[in-house]
Each structure stands twice: as structure tokens, then as C-alpha cells.
Design a protein around this motif. Structure first.
Motif, PDB file in Angstrom:
ATOM      1  N   TRP A   1     -13.332 -73.171 -67.354  1.00 17.33           N
ATOM      2  CA  TRP A   1     -13.632 -74.395 -66.619  1.00 17.33           C
ATOM      3  C   TRP A   1     -13.443 -74.144 -65.133  1.00 17.33           C
ATOM      4  N   MET A   2     -14.051 -75.004 -64.347  1.00 21.10           N
ATOM      5  CA  MET A   2     -13.926 -74.915 -62.899  1.00 21.10           C
ATOM      6  C   MET A   2     -14.115 -76.321 -62.326  1.00 21.10           C
ATOM      7  N   TYR A   3     -13.360 -76.614 -61.280  1.00 15.38           N
ATOM      8  CA  TYR A   3     -13.578 -77.837 -60.510  1.00 15.38           C
ATOM      9  C   TYR A   3     -14.374 -77.455 -59.268  1.00 15.38           C
ATOM     10  N   TYR A   4     -15.399 -78.230 -58.978  1.00 17.35           N
ATOM     11  CA  TYR A   4     -16.229 -77.995 -57.797  1.00 17.35           C
ATOM     12  C   TYR A   4     -16.104 -79.187 -56.860  1.00 17.35           C
ATOM     13  N   ARG A   5     -16.122 -78.905 -55.568  1.00 21.63           N
ATOM     14  CA  ARG A   5     -16.142 -79.975 -54.568  1.00 21.63           C
ATOM     15  C   ARG A   5     -17.138 -79.588 -53.486  1.00 21.63           C
ATOM     16  N   ILE A   6     -18.035 -80.526 -53.182  1.00 23.73           N
ATOM     17  CA  ILE A   6     -19.047 -80.317 -52.148  1.00 23.73           C
ATOM     18  C   ILE A   6     -18.879 -81.391 -51.081  1.00 23.73           C
ATOM     19  N   TRP A   7     -18.575 -80.963 -49.858  1.00 21.34           N
ATOM     20  CA  TRP A   7     -18.486 -81.864 -48.703  1.00 21.34           C
ATOM     21  C   TRP A   7     -19.811 -81.789 -47.949  1.00 21.34           C
ATOM     22  N   ILE A   8     -20.408 -82.920 -47.710  1.00 20.62           N
ATOM     23  CA  ILE A   8     -21.611 -82.983 -46.887  1.00 20.62           C
ATOM     24  C   ILE A   8     -21.272 -83.867 -45.699  1.00 20.62           C
ATOM     25  N   ARG A   9     -21.343 -83.298 -44.515  1.00 25.71           N
ATOM     26  CA  ARG A   9     -20.923 -84.004 -43.305  1.00 25.71           C
ATOM     27  C   ARG A   9     -21.975 -83.785 -42.222  1.00 25.71           C
ATOM     28  N   GLU A  10     -23.009 -84.589 -42.228  1.00 20.45           N
ATOM     29  CA  GLU A  10     -24.125 -84.541 -41.272  1.00 20.45           C
ATOM     30  C   GLU A  10     -24.786 -83.171 -41.254  1.00 20.45           C
ATOM     31  N   ASN A  11     -24.328 -82.236 -40.418  1.00 25.23           N
ATOM     32  CA  ASN A  11     -25.017 -80.943 -40.348  1.00 25.23           C
ATOM     33  C   ASN A  11     -24.202 -79.791 -40.936  1.00 25.23           C
ATOM     34  N   LEU A  12     -23.179 -80.101 -41.733  1.00 23.15           N
ATOM     35  CA  LEU A  12     -22.335 -79.063 -42.315  1.00 23.15           C
ATOM     36  C   LEU A  12     -22.117 -79.331 -43.799  1.00 23.15           C
ATOM     37  N   VAL A  13     -22.226 -78.280 -44.613  1.00 23.97           N
ATOM     38  CA  VAL A  13     -21.924 -78.362 -46.040  1.00 23.97           C
ATOM     39  C   VAL A  13     -20.799 -77.376 -46.329  1.00 23.97           C
ATOM     40  N   LEU A  14     -19.780 -77.841 -47.045  1.00 28.39           N
ATOM     41  CA  LEU A  14     -18.639 -77.018 -47.415  1.00 28.39           C
ATOM     42  C   LEU A  14     -18.533 -77.015 -48.935  1.00 28.39           C
ATOM     43  N   LEU A  15     -18.508 -75.827 -49.544  1.00 26.26           N
ATOM     44  CA  LEU A  15     -18.423 -75.674 -50.994  1.00 26.26           C
ATOM     45  C   LEU A  15     -17.043 -75.129 -51.352  1.00 26.26           C
ATOM     46  N   GLU A  16     -16.338 -75.848 -52.224  1.00 22.22           N
ATOM     47  CA  GLU A  16     -14.985 -75.460 -52.612  1.00 22.22           C
ATOM     48  C   GLU A  16     -14.864 -75.428 -54.132  1.00 22.22           C
ATOM     49  N   TYR A  17     -13.868 -74.689 -54.622  1.00 17.72           N
ATOM     50  CA  TYR A  17     -13.605 -74.600 -56.059  1.00 17.72           C
ATOM     51  C   TYR A  17     -12.112 -74.678 -56.302  1.00 17.72           C
ATOM     52  N   SER A  18     -11.752 -75.033 -57.538  1.00 13.62           N
ATOM     53  CA  SER A  18     -10.350 -75.124 -57.922  1.00 13.62           C
ATOM     54  C   SER A  18     -10.221 -74.834 -59.406  1.00 13.62           C
ATOM     55  N   PHE A  19      -9.110 -74.226 -59.785  1.00 12.86           N
ATOM     56  CA  PHE A  19      -8.846 -73.979 -61.197  1.00 12.86           C
ATOM     57  C   PHE A  19      -8.087 -75.136 -61.838  1.00 12.86           C
ATOM     58  N   ASN A  20      -7.448 -75.988 -60.997  1.00  9.68           N
ATOM     59  CA  ASN A  20      -6.638 -77.072 -61.552  1.00  9.68           C
ATOM     60  C   ASN A  20      -7.039 -78.469 -61.066  1.00  9.68           C
ATOM     61  N   GLY A  21      -8.012 -78.577 -60.167  1.00  6.29           N
ATOM     62  CA  GLY A  21      -8.453 -79.877 -59.686  1.00  6.29           C
ATOM     63  C   GLY A  21      -7.588 -80.454 -58.582  1.00  6.29           C
ATOM     64  N   ARG A  22      -6.578 -79.720 -58.152  1.00  5.04           N
ATOM     65  CA  ARG A  22      -5.698 -80.208 -57.081  1.00  5.04           C
ATOM     66  C   ARG A  22      -5.747 -79.322 -55.838  1.00  5.04           C
ATOM     67  N   ARG A  23      -5.684 -78.029 -56.032  1.00  5.70           N
ATOM     68  CA  ARG A  23      -5.688 -77.094 -54.897  1.00  5.70           C
ATOM     69  C   ARG A  23      -7.054 -76.416 -54.837  1.00  5.70           C
ATOM     70  N   PHE A  24      -7.813 -76.741 -53.788  1.00  5.03           N
ATOM     71  CA  PHE A  24      -9.176 -76.217 -53.643  1.00  5.03           C
ATOM     72  C   PHE A  24      -9.213 -75.089 -52.623  1.00  5.03           C
ATOM     73  N   SER A  25     -10.090 -74.124 -52.863  1.00  4.13           N
ATOM     74  CA  SER A  25     -10.315 -73.009 -51.949  1.00  4.13           C
ATOM     75  C   SER A  25     -11.777 -73.013 -51.523  1.00  4.13           C
ATOM     76  N   GLU A  26     -12.014 -72.604 -50.308  1.00  3.27           N
ATOM     77  CA  GLU A  26     -13.382 -72.566 -49.789  1.00  3.27           C
ATOM     78  C   GLU A  26     -14.097 -71.320 -50.295  1.00  3.27           C
ATOM     79  N   LEU A  27     -15.330 -71.501 -50.763  1.00  2.00           N
ATOM     80  CA  LEU A  27     -16.174 -70.362 -51.107  1.00  2.00           C
ATOM     81  C   LEU A  27     -17.231 -70.148 -50.039  1.00  2.00           C
ATOM     82  N   ARG A  28     -17.739 -71.248 -49.468  1.00  2.00           N
ATOM     83  CA  ARG A  28     -18.828 -71.096 -48.504  1.00  2.00           C
ATOM     84  C   ARG A  28     -18.983 -72.344 -47.665  1.00  2.00           C
TER      85      ARG A  28
END
Length: 190
Positions: A120-147
Motif C-alpha cells: 500500500w501507499m499513501y499519495y498526496r498531490i498539492w496543486i498551487r497555481e503554477n506548482l505541483v508537489l507529489l508526495e508519498y507516505s507509508f503510514n499516511g502521517r509522514r509524507f516525503s517529496e518525490l517530485r
């Protein structure tokens, strides 16, 4: 402000024949010989959220067992795929968490190798006008940036899901715990 959104509102691009949808969860089985990039028959749907500023978070459980089985999220810029963010199974020992970003002149890809035993994996995508941030987490609490990457601030953005099995195989995939963070909360967390 956190908002719960439901899977009943998905807009399907290609709905797999074997799927169960509730407001809280989407369970699907991939079809053999499907590929997100080549034949357009993979399981693919758009989330009921769009805009220029938001964050979407989701858990994805998967039971991959054949090379190239993959699932995750897609970022759309207008009607075009801008990025694919998910896991790809390689063998009994190795899988990868990868992101492919599409540009006018081609694509670029980055990835992180991980053990195939991770299911399993938790994914988080931030979209902020002209920037996209892709993050992942193994537990849904602590996220790390991938791109992170820049985009045209004049476009609307949507996020979708995908799952496919390019070889003669299938696997089960469960999307759940989908949440949307609105702009006020985003400003504090980003």
C-alpha cells in the motif's frame, strides 16, 4: 479545511468490467494487456475535484505479482496528462515508486526503488497555481517529496486514478481514504 469526497462521483475514462464502488472505496481488478500510455484501455477515472489550488490525499492498496503491473494517480493539465505518479511492480524483490512528467518536447522520469512486499501507499498531490508537489507516505502521517514541477497557471488541474497490467495478468487494487484539503489549510501546511 479538510473535505471528504466520494468515489461515487468518479468520471470514468475507462471503467474496468470488475469493480465495486462505494462512496468510501473503489475496488477494481485490472485487465490483461492494458497500458496507460499505449492502448487507452486501462482502468482510468477522474476525481470529482478540479481547480488551481487544492491538495488531494489518498491511500492505494495493491496486490501486484507480475512485471509492469502498476497503479497510482494522474495529474491532468486541462485535458492532457501532465504527470503519472504511482508504483510499478518489477519482481518478487523490487518495485518502484515513480513519477513521469510530460513536457512539450518529451518526458522525464524519476523513481525510488522499494521492496515488492510493500502492498500500500499513501499519495498526496498539492496543486498551487503554477506548482505541483507529489508526495508519498507509508503510514499516511509522514509524507516525503518525490517530485515537484512547474505548470501553466492559466490551466485548471484535475487528478485521476489509474491501474493497468501490461502483461497477461491481473491484480486487485483498492483506492480509499480520499481527502481534499482546501486553500486555507494548504497555506498553513505547504
Amino acid at each position: 479545511m479538510q473535505k471528504q469526497v466520494g468515489f461515487n462521483d468518479l468520471k470514468w475514462i475507462h471503467k474496468p468490467p470488475l469493480s465495486v464502488i462505494t462512496n468510501e472505496k473503489l475496488i477494481l481488478e485490472t485487465e490483461p494487456f492494458t497500458n496507460l500510455h499505449y492502448n487507452g484501455r486501462c482502468a482510468e477515472a477522474l476525481m470529482p475535484v478540479e481547480g488551481k489550488i487544492y491538495c488531494l490525499e489518498m491511500r492505494v492498496d495493491y496486490n501486484c505479482h507480475n512485471p509492469l503491473d502498476q497503479c497510482g494517480l494522474v495529474v491532468y493539465e486541462g485535458d492532457c496528462r501532465k504527470a503519472v505518479f504511482g508504483m510499478e511492480y518489477h519482481d518478487g524483490e523490487l518495485s518502484s515508486l515513480a513519477c513521469t512528467v510530460f513536457h512539450l518536447d518529451g518526458t522525464d522520469r524519476n523513481q525510488r526503488n522499494m521492496a515488492s512486499g510493500i502492498r500500500w501507499m499513501y499519495y498526496r498531490i498539492w496543486i498551487r497555481e503554477n506548482l505541483v508537489l507529489l508526495e508519498y507516505s507509508f503510514n499516511g502521517r509522514r509524507f516525503s517529496e518525490l517530485r515537484r514541477f512547474s505548470v501553466d497557471r492559466n490551466h485548471m488541474f484535475r487528478v485521476g486514478i489509474y491501474a493497468c497490467s501490461p502483461m497477461d495478468s491481473t491484480f486487485d487494487c483498492i483506492y480509499s481514504e480520499m481527502k481534499v484539503l482546501k486553500e486555507e489549510e494548504e497555506k498553513n501546511e505547504y
